[in-house]
Design a protein around this motif. Structure first.
Motif, mmCIF file in Angstrom:
data_model
loop_
_atom_site.group_PDB
_atom_site.id
_atom_site.type_symbol
_atom_site.label_atom_id
_atom_site.label_comp_id
_atom_site.label_asym_id
_atom_site.label_seq_id
_atom_site.Cartn_x
_atom_site.Cartn_y
_atom_site.Cartn_z
ATOM 1 N N ILE A 123 0.828 -1.203 0.000
ATOM 2 C CA ILE A 123 0.000 0.000 0.000
ATOM 3 C C ILE A 123 0.862 1.254 0.000
ATOM 4 O O ILE A 123 0.614 2.201 -0.739
ATOM 5 C CB ILE A 123 -0.953 0.009 1.218
ATOM 6 C CG1 ILE A 123 -2.034 -1.041 1.039
ATOM 7 C CG2 ILE A 123 -1.595 1.379 1.411
ATOM 8 C CD1 ILE A 123 -2.877 -1.264 2.276
ATOM 9 N N SER A 127 0.865 2.427 -4.289
ATOM 10 C CA SER A 127 -0.378 3.148 -4.526
ATOM 11 C C SER A 127 -0.052 4.608 -4.803
ATOM 12 O O SER A 127 0.743 5.220 -4.096
ATOM 13 C CB SER A 127 -1.311 3.045 -3.316
ATOM 14 O OG SER A 127 -2.475 3.799 -3.545
ATOM 15 N N SER A 129 -2.383 6.927 -4.756
ATOM 16 C CA SER A 129 -3.360 7.738 -4.026
ATOM 17 C C SER A 129 -2.702 8.394 -2.822
ATOM 18 O O SER A 129 -1.737 7.881 -2.263
ATOM 19 C CB SER A 129 -4.528 6.866 -3.568
ATOM 20 O OG SER A 129 -5.143 6.257 -4.670
ATOM 21 N N ASP A 134 -8.071 5.789 0.202
ATOM 22 C CA ASP A 134 -7.910 5.484 -1.220
ATOM 23 C C ASP A 134 -6.846 4.419 -1.450
ATOM 24 O O ASP A 134 -6.985 3.564 -2.321
ATOM 25 C CB ASP A 134 -7.545 6.752 -1.997
ATOM 26 C CG ASP A 134 -8.713 7.720 -2.117
ATOM 27 O OD1 ASP A 134 -9.870 7.266 -1.964
ATOM 28 O OD2 ASP A 134 -8.467 8.920 -2.353
ATOM 29 N N ARG A 135 -5.774 4.459 -0.656
ATOM 30 C CA ARG A 135 -4.729 3.434 -0.771
ATOM 31 C C ARG A 135 -5.276 2.057 -0.395
ATOM 32 O O ARG A 135 -4.963 1.059 -1.039
ATOM 33 C CB ARG A 135 -3.547 3.769 0.129
ATOM 34 C CG ARG A 135 -2.686 4.876 -0.386
ATOM 35 C CD ARG A 135 -1.515 5.102 0.529
ATOM 36 N NE ARG A 135 -0.694 6.192 0.037
ATOM 37 C CZ ARG A 135 0.434 6.569 0.590
ATOM 38 N NH1 ARG A 135 0.878 5.953 1.666
ATOM 39 N NH2 ARG A 135 1.119 7.562 0.073
ATOM 40 N N LYS A 137 -8.406 1.124 -0.572
ATOM 41 C CA LYS A 137 -9.315 0.733 -1.647
ATOM 42 C C LYS A 137 -8.514 0.222 -2.847
ATOM 43 O O LYS A 137 -8.871 -0.795 -3.455
ATOM 44 C CB LYS A 137 -10.187 1.921 -2.061
ATOM 45 C CG LYS A 137 -11.338 1.496 -2.932
ATOM 46 C CD LYS A 137 -12.279 2.590 -3.412
ATOM 47 C CE LYS A 137 -12.285 3.881 -2.702
ATOM 48 N NZ LYS A 137 -13.198 4.862 -3.289
ATOM 49 N N ASP A 138 -7.413 0.890 -3.182
ATOM 50 C CA ASP A 138 -6.553 0.431 -4.279
ATOM 51 C C ASP A 138 -6.004 -0.970 -3.998
ATOM 52 O O ASP A 138 -5.919 -1.802 -4.903
ATOM 53 C CB ASP A 138 -5.372 1.384 -4.485
ATOM 54 C CG ASP A 138 -5.773 2.702 -5.120
ATOM 55 O OD1 ASP A 138 -6.915 2.797 -5.622
ATOM 56 O OD2 ASP A 138 -4.946 3.628 -5.109
ATOM 57 N N ASN A 143 -6.406 -1.727 -7.960
ATOM 58 C CA ASN A 143 -6.287 -0.617 -8.904
ATOM 59 C C ASN A 143 -4.816 -0.348 -9.231
ATOM 60 O O ASN A 143 -3.957 -0.365 -8.366
ATOM 61 C CB ASN A 143 -6.915 0.653 -8.324
ATOM 62 C CG ASN A 143 -8.408 0.514 -8.147
ATOM 63 O OD1 ASN A 143 -9.043 -0.318 -8.784
ATOM 64 N ND2 ASN A 143 -8.981 1.337 -7.283
ATOM 65 N N GLY A 144 -4.539 -0.103 -10.499
ATOM 66 C CA GLY A 144 -3.185 0.205 -10.931
ATOM 67 C C GLY A 144 -2.340 -1.015 -11.252
ATOM 68 O O GLY A 144 -1.194 -0.878 -11.672
ATOM 69 N N LYS A 150 -3.613 -8.330 -10.740
ATOM 70 C CA LYS A 150 -4.843 -8.003 -10.016
ATOM 71 C C LYS A 150 -5.587 -9.279 -9.630
ATOM 72 O O LYS A 150 -6.039 -9.418 -8.489
ATOM 73 C CB LYS A 150 -5.722 -7.110 -10.894
ATOM 74 C CG LYS A 150 -6.983 -6.624 -10.235
ATOM 75 C CD LYS A 150 -7.726 -5.675 -11.171
ATOM 76 C CE LYS A 150 -8.949 -5.108 -10.526
ATOM 77 N NZ LYS A 150 -9.611 -4.112 -11.373
#
Length: 182
Positions: A123, A127, A129, A134-135, A137-138, A143-144, A150
Motif C-alpha cells: 500500500i 499506490s 493515491s 484510497d490506498r 481501496k486500491d 487498482n493500478g 490483479k
C-alpha cells in the motif's frame, strides 16, 4: 520450502494409515512431532516473505524472527503432551488439552501479521493515491495493477480470508470440545 513442510507430515501419515501400531504413545508422538515440524517450516516460509519485503529493515526482520521462534515454541506442547489409547488396533486420541491449539493459533496470528506487513508495504509503495482510505481501496480492488497481478492479488486475499476463517473455526471447535473423547 513449502514442499518440505508438507513432506514432513509423511511419517505420521505412513504410521497412521499403512502400519498397524501396537504402541499408541509412539504413534501420537510421531504425528505430533511431524505437525510441529510442519508448522515451523510453513511459518518459516512466511518469515522469508517478510525478510524479502523488508530487506532494508533489520528491526522488522528481527521482530518477525522472534515471533517465528514463538510459533515454534507454541507448537511444541502438542508433541509433548499428546495422549491416546489403542482401540481395535487403532490409536485414538483420548484427551484434548486447551494448550494443544496453541501452535495453530500462534501460526495463524503470525501468518496474519505477515499478511498485514506485506500488505502495508504494498500500500505504501505501490499506490499513487494520497489518502489512506484510497490506498486501502486500491489494495483491495487491485487498482493500478496489470490484469494478471490483479487477479493474483484478489484470489490471494480471498484464499487468505477463507483459510483463516476455517482455522479460527477449528480453534473454536478444538477449545470448545470436552476434555475427554473416549
Amino acid at each position: 520450502m513449502w514442499v518440505v513442510s508438507k513432506l514432513s507430515k509423511l511419517p505420521a501419515v505412513y504410521v497412521g494409515t499403512v502400519t498397524r501400531t501396537g504402541d499408541c504413545y509412539a504413534f501420537l508422538k510421531i504425528g505430533a512431532a511431524a505437525n510441529t515440524i510442519s508448522v515451523a517450516l510453513s511459518s518459516l516460509l512466511m518469515y522469508f516473505r517478510i525478510h524479502a519485503v523488508y530487506c532494508h529493515s533489520p528491526l522488522v526482520k528481527t521482530g518477525f524472527a522472534v515471533m517465528w521462534l514463538g510459533v515454534v515454541g507454541a507448537s511444541i506442547p502438542e508433541s509433548v503432551y499428546a495422549q491416546g489409547t489403542l482401540i481395535a488396533g487403532q490409536c485414538v486420541p483420548t484427551g484434548v488439552q486447551s494448550y494443544g491449539a496453541s501452535g495453530l493459533a500462534a501460526s495463524t496470528i503470525f501468518d496474519g501479521l505477515v499478511f498485514v506487513g506485506v500488505s502495508y508495504r504494498l500500500i505504501t509503495f505501490h499506490s499513487l493515491s494520497q489518502s489512506w482510505l484510497d490506498r486501502l481501496k486500491d489494495f483491495f480492488l487491485g487498482n493500478g495493477l496489470h490484469k494478471t497481478s490483479k487477479i493474483l492479488l484478489q484470489t490471494g486475499q480471498l484464499y487468505f480470508a477463507y483459510v483463516h476463517l476455517c482455522i479460527f473455526l477449528a480453534i473454536g471447535l478444538y477449545l470448545g470440545t470436552e476434555q475427554q473423547w473416549v
